[in-house]
Structures are given as structure tokens and as C-alpha cells.
Design an enzyme around this catalytic site. Structure first.
Site, short mmCIF file in Angstrom:
data_model
loop_
_atom_site.label_atom_id
_atom_site.label_comp_id
_atom_site.label_asym_id
_atom_site.label_seq_id
_atom_site.Cartn_x
_atom_site.Cartn_y
_atom_site.Cartn_z
N LYS A 83 0.86 -1.18 0.00
CA LYS A 83 0.00 0.00 0.00
C LYS A 83 0.90 1.23 0.00
O LYS A 83 1.80 1.36 0.84
CB LYS A 83 -0.87 -0.03 1.24
O1 G3P Z 1 -7.66 1.62 5.18
C1 G3P Z 1 -7.98 2.86 4.66
C2 G3P Z 1 -9.35 3.40 5.03
O2 G3P Z 1 -10.31 2.41 4.92
C3 G3P Z 1 -9.40 4.21 6.29
O3 G3P Z 1 -10.70 4.51 6.72
O4 G3P Z 1 -12.26 5.24 8.48
O5 G3P Z 1 -9.82 5.87 8.65
O6 G3P Z 1 -11.30 6.94 6.95
P1 G3P Z 1 -11.02 5.70 7.76
#
Ligand code: G3P
Length: 216
Positions: A83
Site C-alpha cells: 500500500k
Molecule cells: O484503510 C484505509 C481506510 O479504509 C481508512 O478509513 O475510516 O480511517 O477513513 P477511515
């Protein structure tokens, strides 16, 4: 649309894997930090639970550092996907890793133009952050839809992972927008099972069953 789980918590991954609905896992530095465990150990353990793609994120900010980290991380298991953040240095790293057949997931995507750049550099996946866009009053699902339309229109093989999913409706919207994958936190996967009429229906069936001869 495929479902990935967005967590580094091994127990959640094991439980979701037992349902047979999860085909991959995404992590990020925030999710890894929550586990208070050795990063590489966690990634290795996750790779043994789910055989599909497991995203592990680099933390270098320059291309050389990202490439070095990526080369080390792919040694952990054959299903590791690297990633990489959506920056110029990140895109340079994606281009180099593509030539080494190392799969990448470009993260922190907030526009279809960013997704196009990542795809052209050779990203395997792009992750538009739906929830974080919605949080600031933009339409995250529209970015997923625009990205898929562009990829389909120009025959780009890069797959779209709808990320930053906040509620079950986001999962539905991602599927309707044509996303290849949605990566969903454990709590939201659990919510997807629920419907009050299902609970009510089970309660009614069990109650009625009590009146059936030989039911006890
Ligand atoms: O893994 C990346 C993403 O899904 C993060 O989500 O909830 O931190 O905006 P969030």
C-alpha cells in the site's frame, strides 16, 4: 463486488474469514498501531488466515525508501500487496514495483484524476476514501463511480477498492457505483447481517414451532 476486511485485528479477521465472504484484507499504519504488536508479525499472521491480497502500507515518504520497504514486505508472504500513498514519490515507486511484478494498492485517493495517475503508473488497486470525502461534504461514491467509468472506458485493469467505509449504505453505494471491491471494517460487516424483520421472523418461527407436535 468483492468484500475485503479493513482491520489488523486478527480475531476479527478469523471470524469474518469463517463466514466465507472475505477475499482480502487491508491495513494501514493507524490500524496496525491499534494492535500494539510487531508490524511484520501481524502481517505474516494475517497472510496465513486469508489467502487473498493483504495490503501492508509503507511509511517512507521518498521513492527509494518505499521501494526498499516494499521489497522487504513482499518477502513475508506471497499474498502481500504494497500500500503506497498517492504522492509523486509514491507513484514513482509504483512504477518501479510494477516492473518487479510487485502488486500495489495506491491509498489516500480522493479524486478520479489521482486514480488515473496511479493506474497509468501500474497500480494493481486504487483506494478512494469514500467516508473521508463525505465527511468534508464531497460525494465519495461519485469518485468511485467516475474512476470505474474511466477505467472501463480506457481498458485499464487497475481494480477499485472503495475504502473509508462508514456504514452499510456505503457498501451498497460502492456496489451500485461498480466498485470491484469494498474494504469494510468488522463492525460494519456485522451490521450488514442485520435486519429487524429477520430477527422478528426468527422469533415468530421459534414461537410457532413450540406449538408443533413433537417439537420438544
Ligand atoms: O484503510 C484505509 C481506510 O479504509 C481508512 O478509513 O475510516 O480511517 O477513513 P477511515
Amino acid at each position: 463486488m468483492e468484500l475485503f476486511i479493513d482491520t489488523a485485528h486478527v480475531e476479527e479477521i478469523k471470524e469474518a474469514a469463517s463466514w466465507g465472504v472475505i477475499s482480502g484484507v487491508t491495513t494501514n499504519p493507524t490500524l496496525i498501531a491499534k494492535e500494539k504488536r510487531d508490524f511484520k508479525e501481524v502481517v505474516k499472521e494475517i497472510c496465513c488466515i486469508v489467502s487473498g491480497p493483504i495490503s501492508a502500507e509503507v511509511i517512507s515518504t521518498n521513492c527509494d525508501g518505499m521501494v526498499k520497504e516494499a521489497r522487504e514486505l513482499v518477502q513475508l508472504a506471497p499474498n502481500v500487496v504494497i500500500k503506497i500513498p498517492m504522492t509523486m514519490e509514491g507513484i514513482k515507486a509504483v512504477h518501479i514495483l510494477k516492473q518487479e511484478n510487485i502488486r500495489t494498492n495506491v491509498t489516500l485517493i480522493f479524486s478520479a484524476n489521482q486514480a488515473l495517475l496511479a493506474a497509468r503508473a501500474g497500480a494493481t488497486y486504487v483506494s478512494p476514501f469514500v467516508g473521508r470525502l463525505d465527511d468534508i461534504g464531497y460525494d465519495g461514491t461519485q469518485v468511485v463511480k467516475d474512476t470505474k467509468d474511466i477505467f472501463n472506458g480506457y481498458g485499464l485493469a487497475t481494480q477499485v477498492i472503495a475504502a473509508s467505509i462508514r456504514h452499510p449504505q456505503h457498501v451498497l453505494q460502492a456496489a451500485q457505483a461498480g466498485s470491484d471491491i469494498a474494504t469494510v471494517p468488522y463492525g460494519i460487516l456485522c451490521k450488514m447481517f442485520k435486519h429487524p424483520l429477520t430477527d422478528k421472523g426468527i422469533e415468530r418461527f421459534l414461537k410457532d414451532w413450540e406449538g408443533v407436535e413433537g417439537s420438544r
